[in-house]
Each structure stands twice: as C-alpha cells, then as structure tokens.
Scaffold this active site. Structure first.
Site, mmCIF file in Angstrom:
data_model
loop_
_atom_site.group_PDB
_atom_site.id
_atom_site.type_symbol
_atom_site.label_atom_id
_atom_site.label_comp_id
_atom_site.label_asym_id
_atom_site.label_seq_id
_atom_site.Cartn_x
_atom_site.Cartn_y
_atom_site.Cartn_z
ATOM 1 N N GLU A 1 -66.421 12.962 -16.331
ATOM 2 C CA GLU A 1 -65.118 13.652 -16.302
ATOM 3 C C GLU A 1 -64.045 12.584 -16.453
ATOM 4 O OE1 GLU A 1 -64.186 16.413 -13.133
ATOM 5 O OE2 GLU A 1 -66.283 17.074 -13.022
ATOM 6 N N GLU B 1 -69.458 15.385 -7.761
ATOM 7 C CA GLU B 1 -68.455 14.838 -6.829
ATOM 8 C C GLU B 1 -68.858 15.038 -5.369
ATOM 9 O OE1 GLU B 1 -64.477 16.137 -7.865
ATOM 10 O OE2 GLU B 1 -64.529 14.925 -9.677
HETATM 11 O O1 AHR Z 1 -62.338 19.145 -14.075
HETATM 12 C C1 AHR Z 1 -61.702 19.713 -12.986
HETATM 13 C C2 AHR Z 1 -62.340 19.347 -11.674
HETATM 14 O O2 AHR Z 1 -62.100 18.006 -11.407
HETATM 15 C C3 AHR Z 1 -63.839 19.458 -11.583
HETATM 16 O O3 AHR Z 1 -64.264 20.721 -11.244
HETATM 17 C C4 AHR Z 1 -64.174 18.498 -10.497
HETATM 18 O O4 AHR Z 1 -65.460 17.946 -10.646
HETATM 19 C C5 AHR Z 1 -63.065 17.493 -10.532
HETATM 20 O O5 AHR Z 1 -62.498 17.304 -9.297
#
Ligand code: AHR
Length: 530
Positions: A319, A197
């Site tokens: 994610e 990210e």
């Molecule tokens: O999964 C939780 C968080 O969400 C992770 O650490 C991050 O990459 C995202 O913002």
C-alpha cells in the site's frame, strides 16, 4: 604603463565574471553506466489494490444494472482504464476490511449471501461481490490476483479453507464447493498475505508482534501444506505514529517468520497538510529510508534462515499513495469514504515513489498503489462516467515502459533542505537534507534505456546532460511528460489539465543527451544505447 595595468586588471575581471557565469549556468549531470546494476525490476511493482471500501468495489469496479456495465456487472469504462494502466498484480479484498471479512459470506448463489456490518469503514457489506466475482474481474483485467487472509477476527483454519477453495483442483469439501459454484478449475492464487496492518491499533483483532507471529506462522503452515507453491507475505510495519515502534515490529516479524515468508509488506501514505510543496515532494525519500532500514534487517535475519531452495525475503510496498485530505472521521466512513481529488504535486510524488521502487529493485519486488478506483485512486467515477486522476499518468508511463535492469546512476544537481515536518496525518516527523531537485531512476533492457526524471523545482526548468559512460546513445529519444499549468492543477469529469504529453524527440550526440526538464514535471526519456 598605468593604462596597461588598468587594461590587464579589466581583462582579469572579465575572465572572472565569464568564469562565474559559466559556473552558475553549468548543466546538471546524470551519468548512466549500464554496468552498474542494482537489480531486476520486478513487474509486480506496478500493482494496485481493490478493497471493499467506499465506492471501490460497489460503484467503481462493479455496478450491475448500469448502462456502463458489462454482462457481469463490471463497469466497462473502469475496466478499460485499469487495463490501460497495465496493472500487473491486484491485492484483494483489503485492507482493514479483510480483518473482519469471512470469505464464505462472499461465495455461492448471490441471492443467498447475507449482508454484514462492516466495522472497519462503517458500511453495510452486501457480499454480492466476492472471491469468484473478483477472479472474473482479474482475468478480464489481465492482472495477477493477490489475496489477503483475515488474521484479525478470522482463524487459521478459515485461511486454510480459502486456499483450498481457490487452489485445490478437486476432492476435499472446499475444492468441490468451488466447483459447485461454477468454477471447475482452481483459481491458482499464488500470492497470499498473512493479514493486514496487524501492528495497527485500528485493526479489527489487532495483535502484538509476538501474538501475530505465532498466528501467522501456523496459518502459513496450513496454507502451504494445502498449496505448496504459494508465496506468503507477512504484515510488516504500517504504524508510524510517534508512539509506535515500527522497527521493533519488523525485527520480530522478520526474525520469527524468516523461514516461512517470501515478502514483508510495508505501507506508506504521505500528505501535504501544511501546504508546503518542497517538504511534500521529498516524502518518497522517507519510503526510500524505510526500505533501506528493512533491507538491513532482512540481511541480518537471512544469515540464520532455513529456506532451502527459496529466494530471500523481499519487500512488498503493498500500500502506498498520497492520502491526507479524506482523513476525517466523516470522510473515512460510509459509501463515499476516502475520495481524494488529486493534483499535479500528488502525481509528482507518485513518480517519486516509483523511482524509489526502481532504485531499490534488488529488494522491492512488489508494490501496490492503494487503491484502484474512487478510494484514494487513479480512476474516479460517477454514474455517468469516469475520469483519470493526475496520479494515473505517471503509473501508466512506468508500467508501460520501465522493465529491465535498474541502474545505479550518478546525479549531480542543486539540492534543498526541508524543515522538520509531518510525513502525513498522525505520522512521525522527518527532516530531509540535500534533496536533489532532479529525482532520477533508470532502467536498461537489451540496449533500450528508460530514464525517469522528476524535476522537483517548482519554478525553474533544469537543463541536464545525460552522459552515457558505457557505449553511446543512438538516434533520438522519445520524450513523455506529465505536467500541468500549476502544481495545484487537477482533472475532473469535464477537463484533463494534468496528463501525459508526448514531446518532440530529443537527438542524442554520441554519449550525451542534453535536455531541459520543465519546472514541476515528470519526464520519461526512452531510447537506445549501443
Ligand atoms: O487503503 C486504505 C487503508 O489504509 C487500508 O484499508 C489499510 O490497510 C490502510 O490503513
């Protein structure tokens, strides 16, 4: 004569009424054509994620001293549940955590490891669990490891050294260090992401797109020279706040890294903060829209890419999940961070995401539910045991059954429109038109067919004809259903109101199967076609 006219009028009326009854009672249609191929479903879409965050590692995966743990300190109940979910690939060690993580802190004799302030989630990181502990766990879990390097506070040299530690058999210092730490054979980590990210202002060491690509490109060079077979994943868009420009970020990343990376990582979290069931159930379609936008960009940059002998760039949704309740500052820090308690509607959204990944199987080649245990997770523990959250069940059904070729199917059913709504907390808004009540994907594998159907209707069962356009269905189809007493039903340590139930098989009649999908349910039908 007058009577005859009246009788004719009456008959016309009766035919019209019967006709309209037929129209309204018409079954929905799902047409399956095994020649209409989208792409091969990659098993890596059934991945998960372990981050040093809250109780995911400590108290979830790892709890030495607990009567529930094995000789390595791994919670046996969690490990079993993870194995039963058939997690094909597991991302580690973050997440936001990785952007302030130095991997050397987490290797070597445990009593010599130093604790650090963990800034992403406001915890003390003891470093008791690190690379080698994770790799032991991954082997026990039978999952492919996928590591993320620190592109925030870390250097490209640190990233290179981690690859050397993990993947080089012997000779250079860090390979020998691994051997000294008790691991004579290299771990052979194939998948590495270039940061996490990096488009997010919240990221430790956040960079703008231009600076990120410069750093990522050089890191990739060093990492690949160290271990030529690795696959590299670029940090694509995660920031969809109203003032962000995710498309510009992705375009720069893809253009500048097109010769170098194998995947672009995208992240999505959705929620139901306004308690609007129908809006919420449509959120996986936002994931589908974003997939198509990025697929278009990949197509464009690939035209001028120099990638001799390599696959095109694919999308890794590394994610995805429902996450909106545990979003306050307090619930996003410390040892109990991000502990969402999921309900049935969340499970239906997860089934929707998995349908999206299958419907876009030509470009989505990896996906990781975030995360494995306790932290926005399908498995939830306390010191005495664990339970499976609602979202566990659709993922388990897909990862256990849906392999093969994704089919481009035709669905004809009633639809609805949403209002304009926020996809998740802090996110952009969306408005979805003509959302089909039946959300469907299908996978075909050497005569075996798996049809995945979410009935988004909250109150109505929907009867559908599943029509085979090529060949015939044979025998009965197995039926698995995830459902519960109502859309807000949850599971807990002492009850399991939402789970997979195997129903009576449904008989096929030649090229048609007629099935009634219950309100607010996910159903998987599995059988053969000849
Ligand atoms: O999964 C939780 C968080 O969400 C992770 O650490 C991050 O990459 C995202 O913002």
């Amino acid at each position: 004569m007058k009577n005859l006219k009246k009788r004719i009028q009456l008959m016309v009326l009766m035919v019209a009424v019967a006709g309209s009854a037929l129209v309204t009672a018409q079954n929905a249609r799902i047409k399956i054509d095994t020649d209409r191929v989208i792409g091969e479903v990659d098993k890596l879409i059934y991945g998960n994620f372990v981050e040093h965050l809250g109780r995911c590692v400590y108290g979830g995966v790892y709890e030495p001293g607990s009567p529930l743990s094995d000789e390595d300190g791994f919670r046996k109940d969690v490990l079993q549940a993870a194995k039963d979910m058939n997690v094909t690939i597991t991302r580690y060690p973050g997440g936001n955590f990785v952007s302030n993580y130095h991997w050397l802190d987490g290797v070597g004799p445990v009593d010599e490891r130093i604790p650090r302030m963990e800034l992403a989630w406001a915890r003390l990181e003891t470093n008791e669990f690190g690379t080698n502990e994770f790799m032991k766990y991954a082997r026990k879990m039978n999952t492919e490891p996928y590591f993320a390097v620190n592109m925030g506070t870390g250097t490209i040299e640190e990233a290179q050294r981690w690859v050397e530690y993990c993947n080089v058999k012997e000779g250079p210092y860090f390979a020998e260090l691994r051997k000294k730490h008790g691991f004579p054979e290299p771990h052979q980590i194939k998948y590495w992401s270039l940061g996490n990210e990096m488009d997010g202002f919240w990221q430790m060491g956040h960079l703008n797109a231009e600076d990120y690509v410069k750093k990522a490109r050089e890191a990739a060079k060093l990492m690949r020279l160290t271990s030529p077979e690795i696959k590299l994943i670029a940090a694509g868009s995660s920031n969809y706040r109203p003032d962000a420009n995710p498309d510009a970020w992705n375009r720069t990343i893809l253009t500048e890294l097109r010769d170098v990376v194998d995947y672009i990582a995208l992240h999505i979290y959705v929620g139901n903060p306004d308690n609007n069931y129908y809006n919420f159930l449509s959120t996986p379609l936002v994931c589908e829209e974003r997939t198509k936008i990025v697929k278009g960009m990949i197509g464009e940059v690939m035209q001028n890419a120099h990638r001799p002998g390599r696959d095109p760039i694919y999308i890794a949704w590394d994610e995805y999940n429902v996450w909106y309740r545990a979003r306050t500052d307090e619930l996003m820090s410390g040892t109990r961070a991000l502990e969402e308690h999921y309900n049935l509607e969340d499970a239906l959204v997860i089934a929707g995401f998995l349908n999206v990944f299958i419907r876009n199987a030509d470009i989505v080649k990896m996906a990781n539910m975030a995360q494995l245990v306790n932290v926005i997770a399908p498995i939830f523990t306390n010191e005495k045991g664990m339970f499976k959250q609602t979202i566990y069940y659709p993922l388990q059904l897909f990862s256990g059954n849906a392999y093969g070729t994704s089919l481009d199917i035709f669905v004809d059913c009633e639809t609805y429109d949403t209002d304009e709504f926020f996809i998740g907390l802090g996110e952009q808004t969306t408005r979805q038109q003509e959302v089909p009540y039946l959300d469907v994907s299908a996978v075909y594998n050497n005569g075996e067919l798996v049809v995945n159907v979410v009935n988004r209707h909250r109150d109505k069962a929907i009867k559908a004809d599943i029509i085979c356009q090529t060949g015939k269905f044979t025998g009965s189809f197995e039926v698995f259903e995830v459902n519960g007493p109502d859309i807000k039903a949850t599971n807990d340590f002492d009850r399991e109101d939402v789970k997979t139930v195997q129903k009576d098989p449904v008989k096929s009649k030649g090229s048609i199967i007629t099935y009634t999908f219950p309100a607010h349910s996910f159903t998987m039908l599995k059988g053969t076609v000849e």
